[in-house]
Design a protein around this motif. Structure first.
Motif, PDB file in Angstrom:
ATOM      1  N   LEU A   1       0.817  -1.214   0.000  1.00 34.29           N
ATOM      2  CA  LEU A   1       0.000   0.000   0.000  1.00 34.29           C
ATOM      3  C   LEU A   1       0.853   1.267   0.000  1.00 34.29           C
ATOM      4  N   ARG A   2       2.144   1.101   0.167  1.00 34.34           N
ATOM      5  CA  ARG A   2       3.099   2.212   0.139  1.00 34.34           C
ATOM      6  C   ARG A   2       2.702   3.308   1.114  1.00 34.34           C
ATOM      7  N   SER A   3       2.342   4.487   0.638  1.00 33.96           N
ATOM      8  CA  SER A   3       2.079   5.614   1.538  1.00 33.96           C
ATOM      9  C   SER A   3       0.826   5.417   2.382  1.00 33.96           C
ATOM     10  N   ARG A   4      -0.024   4.467   1.988  1.00 31.23           N
ATOM     11  CA  ARG A   4      -1.247   4.212   2.754  1.00 31.23           C
ATOM     12  C   ARG A   4      -1.094   3.033   3.711  1.00 31.23           C
ATOM     13  N   ALA A   5       0.104   2.484   3.832  1.00 29.72           N
ATOM     14  CA  ALA A   5       0.310   1.302   4.663  1.00 29.72           C
ATOM     15  C   ALA A   5       0.071   1.622   6.132  1.00 29.72           C
ATOM     16  N   PRO A   6      -0.798   0.862   6.799  1.00 30.98           N
ATOM     17  CA  PRO A   6      -1.010   1.086   8.228  1.00 30.98           C
ATOM     18  C   PRO A   6       0.076   0.423   9.059  1.00 30.98           C
ATOM     19  N   LEU A   7       0.246   0.907  10.257  1.00 31.12           N
ATOM     20  CA  LEU A   7       1.065   0.216  11.240  1.00 31.12           C
ATOM     21  C   LEU A   7       0.195  -0.889  11.832  1.00 31.12           C
TER      22      LEU A   7
END
Length: 222
Positions: free
Chosen positions: A43-49
């Motif tokens: 998800l790159r910049s949308r990747a959640p922790l």
């Protein structure tokens, strides 16, 4: 004059039940993990922790059911409040994640999916979205449907639900009832995603295969 760099967006937070299954294969129930870290990295910049909450082994049914029954002590309310008040609140303070409910997803499969749906409606002040795969909505006599019907629709709520056809009617029909209830409450294609997996079974291999698409739906750009 040089342009100012765009402000880095705070990541969202994904809290997953049954933590033994979430990352690697070895600790998983049947030797197949979700490999959630690989899915979210795409998800790159949308990747959640991702925070994975391990279950208590023999006490799993006690921990993950919101309702007391012959099979469970129904201890989930206390676990959900601890996650909301301690884990999520601490993550907001220390991990740099978006400190708003819309930035917190809660998810799981089977009993974990039931727990996620309950958590989303019990503590909408923390859990803004729910990811529920092959959820045991039948457990406790299907009382989760009545519980959702009695609670207000969480503000900004977004929900992902799925179930496999090969799991049987006992799994499919309670999920369909909940989907119908959510549609009646005004959820549409932008706020609710339901997937009926024609080849899906009740196992980690199916959940690994569907997990990436589920997270992509809930991790839309803010």
């Amino acid at each position: 004059m040089p342009r100012a760099r765009p402000k880095k967006r705070a990541p969202s937070l994904l809290v997953l039940f049954d933590g033994q299954n979430v990352f690697d294969d070895a600790p998983s129930f049947n030797g197949v993990g979700w490999r959630a870290h690989e899915a979210v990295e795409k998800l790159r910049s949308r990747a959640p922790l991702v925070i994975a909450v391990e279950h208590g082994g023999a006490r799993r049914l006690d921990e993950l059911s919101p309702f007391a029954s012959e099979r469970s002590r129904g201890l989930l309310p206390g676990l959900v409040d601890w996650l909301a008040d301690v884990v999520v609140t601490d993550a907001w303070k220390t991990l740099g994640v978006l400190p708003e409910p819309r930035g917190v997803l809660v998810g799981g499969s089977s009993m974990g999916g039931l727990a996620a749906m309950y958590a989303h409606h019990r503590r909408p002040d923390r859990f803004g979205s729910a990811l529920c795969m092959s959820s045991s909505f039948w457990f406790g006599g299907g009382r989760i449907v009545d519980y959702v019907a009695r609670t207000e629709r969480p503000h900004g709520s977004r929900i992902y639900l799925d179930v496999g056809k090969r799991e049987g009617r006992g799994m499919v029909e309670p999920t369909r009832r909940l989907v119908a209830l959510l549609h009646a409450r005004g959820y549409d294609d932008s706020t609710l995603r339901f997937r009926l997996d024609a080849r899906g079974r009740h196992d980690e291999r199916a959940w690994r295969r569907r997990f990436g698409a589920a997270v992509r739906f809930l991790s839309h750009p803010r």
